[in-house]
Write a protein that holds these residues in place. Structure first.
Motif: not given
Length: 280
Positions: A131-136
Motif C-alpha cells: 500500500s502507499y500512504v502519506q505520513v504527516t
C-alpha cells in the motif's frame, strides 16, 4: 509390513488443499516483520556521508497486485491477532510513528522484498501489502509518501514503523518516535500531497482511548476500572451526538510518548488491550 504413507501424487494434492488454509490464518513468517527491535539503530560505521534526505524522492504510488507474501486474512504475534484489511481505500489514522534501521537492513520483509533503510518504505500491521500512504508529522507539518511493504510495529501504541530515511525526512529520528497522521494514497491521487503545506501543532494533546460505547453506563464502568492507572486520575468520557450517542472513554492528556507506553503497559496488566492513541 508396508508403511501406509502417501504416494507423491496424493501428497501433492493434500498440500494443494491445505495451502489456502495455512495462508488464510497464520502466524507472521519468521523471515519477515519487525519483531524484536532491541539493539536497532544506525549502522556502526554511520550513515553514508552523501545521504541528503532533502533530495530523497518520495515513493510513487502505483497500481500493484497484492504481494504473494504477507497478506493472510489474519495472523498472530505474541498472542495478539491482527486482521489484514480487505481494502485500503479510505484508511486514515493518527498515532505514534517509530522507525527501524540497521538491525533489519537487508533482511527479507513480510512482502518478500529486502528491507532498505535508505528507501521510502514502512511497516504496518493491517494494511494490504503493498500500500502507499502519506505520513504527516503533526508537530512540524512535514509530509512524506512511503510504500508499505512490511509488517509491524507490534507495540499497541504504535501506528506505523518508518524506514530510517523516511523518519529522517519527517524529523523524528532523534526522538525515535513522532506524532503522525497516516493516510492511504493511490496512483489516481494527485502527486502533490507530500509537498503540500500543513499547519504544524508543536504540542498536540495525546490521549489513550480505551473504549467506545452506545450506553453511558458501560462507559462509566470502564472509566472506574481504568482510573487507578490513569496519570493524575485523568479519565474522561466524551459524548458524541448523532443518530445514536457514542461515549468514548479516554485517558489523558498524556505528557509524551514515554507516558503513553507506561500507561499502555499498566492497561495491559488490567486486561485492557485495545487502547489506541488519539491526538487532538
Amino acid at each position: 509390513m508396508r508403511c501406509p504413507c502417501l504416494t507423491p501424487p496424493r501428497a501433492l494434492l493434500l498440500a494443494a488443499l491445505l495451502l489456502p488454509l495455512l495462508n488464510a490464518c497464520s502466524s507472521l513468517p519468521k523471515t519477515g516483520g519487525i519483531l524484536d527491535t532491541s539493539g536497532d539503530g544506525l549502522p556502526a560505521s554511520g550513515v553514508p556521508k552523501n545521504l541528503n534526505p532533502d533530495i530523497v524522492a518520495d515513493a510513487v504510488p502505483r497500481n500493484e497486485p497484492r504481494s504473494r507474501y504477507g497478506n493472510p486474512s489474519s495472523y498472530q504475534v505474541e498472542g495478539r491477532r491482527y486482521t489484514v484489511l480487505a481494502n485500503a481505500e479510505g484508511y486514515q489514522e493518527q498515532g505514534i510513528a517509530s522507525w527501524y534501521g540497521a538491525k533489519f537492513h537487508g533482511r527479507r520483509t513480510s512482502s518478500g522484498e529486502p528491507y532498505d533503510m535508505y528507501a521510502m518504505t514502512a511497516a504496518h500491521t493491517t494494511l494490504p501489502l503493498p500500500s502507499y500512504v502519506q505520513v504527516t508529522n503533526l508537530r512540524n507539518g512535514r509530509k512524506v509518501i512511503v510504500k508499505v511493504n512490511d509488517r509491524g510495529p507490534f507495540r499497541h501504541s504504535r501506528v506505523i514503523d518508518l524506514s530510517y530515511v523516511a523518519a529522517l525526512k519527517l524529523g523524528i529520528v532523534a526522538e525515535g518516535t513522532g506524532l503522525v497522521e497516516v493516510k492511504v494514497v493511490t496512483a489516481e491521487d494527485a502527486p502533490a500531497p507530500a509537498a503540500a503545506a500543513s499547519a504544524p501543532n508543536p504540542s498536540p494533546d495525546i490521549y489513550l482511548q480505551v473504549g467506545a460505547f452506545a450506553e453511558r453506563a458501560k462507559a462509566e464502568r470502564l472509566s472506574q476500572r481504568v482510573a487507578p492507572v490513569a496519570p493524575r486520575g485523568a479519565v474522561q468520557i466524551r459524548e458524541e451526538s448523532g443518530a445514536r450517542p457514542l461515549y468514548r472513554v479516554r485517558l489523558g492528556p498524556l505528557s509524551n510518548v514515554e507516558e503513553v507506553d507506561r500507561v499502555t503497559r499498566k492497561l495491559d496488566g488490567l486486561g485492557v488491550n485495545d487502547a489506541h492513541v488519539v491526538i487532538d
